[in-house]
Scaffold this motif. Structure first.
Motif, PDB file in Angstrom:
ATOM      1  N   HIS A   1      45.254  31.333  44.542  1.00  0.00           N
ATOM      2  CA  HIS A   1      45.277  31.799  43.149  1.00  0.00           C
ATOM      3  C   HIS A   1      44.013  32.585  42.817  1.00  0.00           C
ATOM      4  CE1 HIS A   1      48.938  29.705  42.563  1.00  0.00           C
ATOM      5  NE2 HIS A   1      48.433  28.481  42.427  1.00  0.00           N
ATOM      6  N   ALA A   2      42.872  32.073  43.282  1.00  0.00           N
ATOM      7  CA  ALA A   2      41.606  32.778  43.015  1.00  0.00           C
ATOM      8  C   ALA A   2      41.591  34.144  43.704  1.00  0.00           C
ATOM      9  CB  ALA A   2      40.432  31.926  43.484  1.00  0.00           C
ATOM     10  N   MET A   3      42.106  34.212  44.930  1.00  0.00           N
ATOM     11  CA  MET A   3      42.129  35.484  45.645  1.00  0.00           C
ATOM     12  C   MET A   3      43.117  36.468  45.034  1.00  0.00           C
ATOM     13  SD  MET A   3      39.885  35.741  47.949  1.00  0.00           S
ATOM     14  CE  MET A   3      40.515  37.220  48.725  1.00  0.00           C
ATOM     15  N   LEU A   4      44.238  35.961  44.496  1.00  0.00           N
ATOM     16  CA  LEU A   4      45.203  36.855  43.860  1.00  0.00           C
ATOM     17  C   LEU A   4      44.617  37.523  42.627  1.00  0.00           C
ATOM     18  CD1 LEU A   4      48.582  34.889  44.178  1.00  0.00           C
ATOM     19  CD2 LEU A   4      47.923  37.028  45.307  1.00  0.00           C
ATOM     20  N   ASP A   5      43.804  36.787  41.871  1.00  0.00           N
ATOM     21  CA  ASP A   5      43.128  37.410  40.728  1.00  0.00           C
ATOM     22  C   ASP A   5      42.268  38.580  41.192  1.00  0.00           C
ATOM     23  OD1 ASP A   5      44.267  35.606  39.026  1.00  0.00           O
ATOM     24  OD2 ASP A   5      42.547  34.231  39.019  1.00  0.00           O
ATOM     25  N   ALA A   6      41.547  38.388  42.284  1.00  0.00           N
ATOM     26  CA  ALA A   6      40.717  39.464  42.824  1.00  0.00           C
ATOM     27  C   ALA A   6      41.577  40.628  43.319  1.00  0.00           C
ATOM     28  CB  ALA A   6      39.844  38.928  43.961  1.00  0.00           C
ATOM     29  N   GLU A   7      42.747  40.327  43.907  1.00  0.00           N
ATOM     30  CA  GLU A   7      43.624  41.387  44.399  1.00  0.00           C
ATOM     31  C   GLU A   7      44.210  42.200  43.241  1.00  0.00           C
ATOM     32  OE1 GLU A   7      44.063  42.382  47.432  1.00  0.00           O
ATOM     33  OE2 GLU A   7      42.788  40.818  48.268  1.00  0.00           O
ATOM     34  N   TYR A   8      44.557  41.535  42.143  1.00  0.00           N
ATOM     35  CA  TYR A   8      45.075  42.259  40.981  1.00  0.00           C
ATOM     36  C   TYR A   8      44.023  43.228  40.446  1.00  0.00           C
ATOM     37  CZ  TYR A   8      48.725  38.670  40.997  1.00  0.00           C
ATOM     38  OH  TYR A   8      49.746  37.838  41.358  1.00  0.00           O
ATOM     39  N   LEU A   9      42.802  42.760  40.376  1.00  0.00           N
ATOM     40  CA  LEU A   9      41.718  43.624  39.915  1.00  0.00           C
ATOM     41  C   LEU A   9      41.490  44.774  40.889  1.00  0.00           C
ATOM     42  CD1 LEU A   9      39.233  40.895  38.630  1.00  0.00           C
ATOM     43  CD2 LEU A   9      40.404  42.601  37.238  1.00  0.00           C
ATOM     44  N   SER A  10      41.658  44.500  42.176  1.00  0.00           N
ATOM     45  CA  SER A  10      41.488  45.554  43.172  1.00  0.00           C
ATOM     46  C   SER A  10      42.545  46.642  43.002  1.00  0.00           C
ATOM     47  CB  SER A  10      41.575  44.957  44.580  1.00  0.00           C
ATOM     48  OG  SER A  10      41.488  45.959  45.562  1.00  0.00           O
ATOM     49  N   ALA A  11      43.785  46.219  42.731  1.00  0.00           N
ATOM     50  CA  ALA A  11      44.848  47.202  42.500  1.00  0.00           C
ATOM     51  C   ALA A  11      44.561  48.040  41.259  1.00  0.00           C
ATOM     52  CB  ALA A  11      46.188  46.487  42.357  1.00  0.00           C
ATOM     53  N   THR A  12      44.055  47.380  40.215  1.00  0.00           N
ATOM     54  CA  THR A  12      43.687  48.116  38.995  1.00  0.00           C
ATOM     55  C   THR A  12      42.573  49.110  39.283  1.00  0.00           C
ATOM     56  OG1 THR A  12      44.269  46.170  37.676  1.00  0.00           O
ATOM     57  CG2 THR A  12      42.904  47.849  36.611  1.00  0.00           C
ATOM     58  N   LEU A  13      41.621  48.682  40.090  1.00  0.00           N
ATOM     59  CA  LEU A  13      40.501  49.552  40.461  1.00  0.00           C
ATOM     60  C   LEU A  13      40.997  50.795  41.199  1.00  0.00           C
ATOM     61  CD1 LEU A  13      37.423  50.053  40.951  1.00  0.00           C
ATOM     62  CD2 LEU A  13      37.672  48.699  43.031  1.00  0.00           C
ATOM     63  N   ASN A  14      41.843  50.591  42.200  1.00  0.00           N
ATOM     64  CA  ASN A  14      42.318  51.720  43.004  1.00  0.00           C
ATOM     65  C   ASN A  14      43.157  52.698  42.175  1.00  0.00           C
ATOM     66  OD1 ASN A  14      41.085  50.572  45.230  1.00  0.00           O
ATOM     67  ND2 ASN A  14      42.935  49.506  45.894  1.00  0.00           N
ATOM     68  N   GLY A  15      44.009  52.161  41.298  1.00  0.00           N
ATOM     69  CA  GLY A  15      44.826  53.030  40.465  1.00  0.00           C
ATOM     70  C   GLY A  15      43.994  53.870  39.522  1.00  0.00           C
ATOM     71  N   GLY A  16      42.988  53.244  38.896  1.00  0.00           N
ATOM     72  CA  GLY A  16      42.115  53.987  37.982  1.00  0.00           C
ATOM     73  C   GLY A  16      41.303  55.043  38.707  1.00  0.00           C
TER      74      GLY A  16
END
Length: 636
Positions: A350-365
């Motif tokens: 769960h903790a790693m998925l939060d980081a992955e969601y933020l990573s996807a947001t980062l790459n898209g932006g």
């Protein structure tokens, strides 16, 4: 040189104490009066000169003269080359690395970078590697920027030189420009790879140094630190620290600095070739890209901190279950261990998925910012071409330069994320390095050889941290060549006395002296060289039987190891094993029986030929036919 023996046994009642006296193992034995009472008040059992058993409740003081002289000499041969080299380096103190710079007060990027640079400064090859890397860096960037200029020149020639196309020479010139513009990218990439090869050893060397510093620091910390820390957690911190240093070197030397240099050069060229407006758009896009990256990555770093804590617990749980495999199987609790491991993994997930969601947001932006920036630059330049302010070659040049800058920017997010993660990981390293041993080392060197030691305890008091008091005014004494037995129920402080003698702890009150010196004033390494312990719970290295015995005296020969094994009644059992002394004992010695492990520990202690031998229920796993001769030999 006769060894002196301090034998600690658990004897729960007076009949057992009498048995120890009657069998002649010791002329005196002692029984603690109650759990946790220490040795100040206990039942005393002694055999007098007429052979009668006397009982008296009184203060503990025992002397038993040991017999015989130790036949151990100085050993220096029979060791394989690699082990001998390690021992030689350790004996010359080369293995003890000088202490690293003081860890930074906080884990900020600037302070961490300064700390790592101070570590790198100790490498003699740093200066020439740095100089070559800088030359290669500028060469790589110039080659990369040169490509778009050559392509622009070719386009200008093709656009403006239609009448010259019939000339064979002119065709060769244009073709050469196009070929060179393509080759510059390969040249730039090649110089980058050479730069990495030249400078990467510095990063790896600093990572190795960090790992060695950390392991050395942990091994020299007090026992209390190790009792509070999980081995799995420490292992993860050790691995991350080395990896993080390499990541920081890559980020700074191979990404951030080159990208900054390239951005400055590109903006200056764009301003000169097509105007300041285009250079301004590039700068604005770059700033937006960096701000977005920093903001999202900072949030991701908080998720990473949380994930690290769960990862440490996951690693610690797995190691704990594997190390205690026999206990798990004996109680048929495999499913419990698996369920607990799965629960921890779910929390980590769960903790790693939060980081992955933020990573996807980062790459898209980041992709959106780059696309908008490139589009704006191309539109402005295209309008200038349409108005005849610049030629079509300038549009090609702008496109090439923008792509030259955009290429490393695409990786900047990943690199910066790794950098933030590395800073988080190094913060755990700095927290450990900032811990200082609570037991200060002494300055007095014990005599290396001699007939036993003079050991005296005077009114010892001790309690563990946040625990009940264990020792209440314990006093005893033993002269060189004498043996004493400390006997009592579980929890009465027998093993605690052993830890105090080894200076794993210092007494709360009272004094413990050796050879007339307060033990707190003796150098810890000198003290421990004079003492050998056969522990109650024998833990062996996952190596051969030979190596585990040799560990007691690394400079010993094969013959000395074999002699010690014979004295511990281990030799015959080893010869029955398919690989003999080269038999690997498994993790913590699990491939051996309890008695075999205990005899390996006894042989290791015999090999050391210490001035003081401490046996902490050292024969609890041995049968009586083996126990008696081993104890008799221990006394000599």
């Amino acid at each position: 040189m006769a060894s002196q023996m301090l034998l600690r046994h658990h004897i729960s009642n007076i009949s057992n104490a009498r048995r120890y006296v009657e069998t002649g193992k010791f002329s005196t034995a002692f029984l603690n009066s109650k759990l946790g009472s220490g040795l100040g008040d206990q039942l005393f059992c002694s055999k007098n000169s007429s052979g009668r058993i006397l009982h008296d409740k009184r203060f503990f003081h025992l002397r038993v003269q040991s017999v015989g002289e130790s036949n151990y000499g100085a050993f220096s041969s029979g060791i394989n080359g690699s082990w001998k080299s390690i021992v030689g380096e350790a004996n010359s103190h080369k293995a003890v690395i000088p202490p690293p710079p003081n860890p930074p007060a906080n884990g900020s990027f600037v302070q961490v970078l300064s700390y790592i640079w101070n570590l790198a400064a100790g490498d003699p090859s740093l200066h020439w590697r740095l100089s070559v890397a800088i030359i290669l860096l500028f060469g790589s960037k110039l080659a990369g920027i040169g490509g778009p200029f050559l392509f622009k020149r070719a386009m200008d020639e093709l656009t403006n030189g239609s009448t010259k196309l019939q000339s064979e020479y002119y065709i060769y010139v244009v073709a050469s420009l196009l070929i060179l513009s393509s080759l510059t990218k390969a040249i730039s990439s090649g110089l980058n790879e050479v730069r990495y090869v030249v400078f990467a050893p510095i990063g790896h060397a600093v990572g190795r140094r960090i790992g060695v510093y950390l392991l050395q620091h942990i091994l020299y910390l007090d026992l209390s630190f190790h009792l509070d820390k999980s081995s799995g957690v420490l292992l993860r911190i050790l691995e991350r620290a080395q990896r993080s240093v390499i990541h920081i070197f890559r980020a700074v030397v191979f990404t951030f600095i080159p990208t900054a240099i390239e951005l400055v050069l590109v903006c200056a060229l764009l301003s000169h070739q097509v105007g300041a407006a285009v250079a301004g758009i590039v700068l604005l896009a770059f700033l937006a890209y960096v701000i977005w990256t920093v903001k999202i990555t900072t949030a991701a770093a908080l998720s990473r901190i949380k994930a690290n804590k769960f990862e440490e617990r996951v690693s610690g749980k797995a190691i704990d279950a594997l190390l205690n495999y026999e206990t798990v199987v004996q109680f048929n609790n495999q499913s419990i261990e698996v369920v607990q491991y799965n629960q921890l993994l779910q929390s980590y997930q769960h903790a790693m998925l939060d980081a992955e969601y933020l990573s996807a947001t980062l790459n898209g932006g980041q992709a959106a910012i780059l696309s908008v920036g490139i589009a704006a630059v191309m539109v402005v330049t295209g309008l200038q071409v349409a108005k005849g302010m610049v030629g079509i070659g300038s549009l090609v040049l702008v496109n090439g330069l923008i792509l030259q800058v955009a290429s490393p920017l695409q990786f900047l997010g990943f690199i910066y994320r790794d950098l933030r993660q590395s800073l988080v990981d190094l913060d755990a390293l700095f927290n450990i390095l900032s811990i200082k041993p609570s037991i200060e080392d002494g300055s007095i060197e014990l005599q290396k050889t001699g007939r036993g030691v003079s050991l005296k305890a005077d009114n010892l008091h001790f309690s563990y941290k946040n625990s009940i008091k264990i020792l209440h005014g314990v006093s005893f004494a033993a002269d060189p060549g004498e043996s004493i037995a400390i006997v009592g129920p579980s929890g009465s402080g027998k093993s605690t006395i052993v830890k105090l003698i080894l200076r794993l702890y210092d007494p709360s009150n009272g004094t413990l002296s050796m050879d007339g010196h307060d033990i707190c004033s003796i150098r810890k390494d000198s003290l421990r060289k004079a003492v050998a312990v056969v522990p109650q719970d024998t833990v062996l290295f996952n190596d051969t039987i030979f190596h585990n015995i040799l560990y007691g005296l690394p400079t010993a020969s094969e013959a000395d190891v074999t002699r010690a094994a014979r004295q511990a009644h281990l030799h015959e059992a080893v010869l029955q094993m398919p690989k003999g002394y080269m038999t690997v004992v498994g993790e913590r010695g699990l491939k051996l029986s309890g008695g075999e492990k205990q005899r390996v520990a006894i042989a290791r202690a015999f090999l050391k030929a210490p001035r003081l031998l401490i046996c902490d229920e050292a024969t609890s796993a041995l049968d009586s036919s083996t126990e008696v001769p081993v104890i008799c030999l221990s006394a000599t």
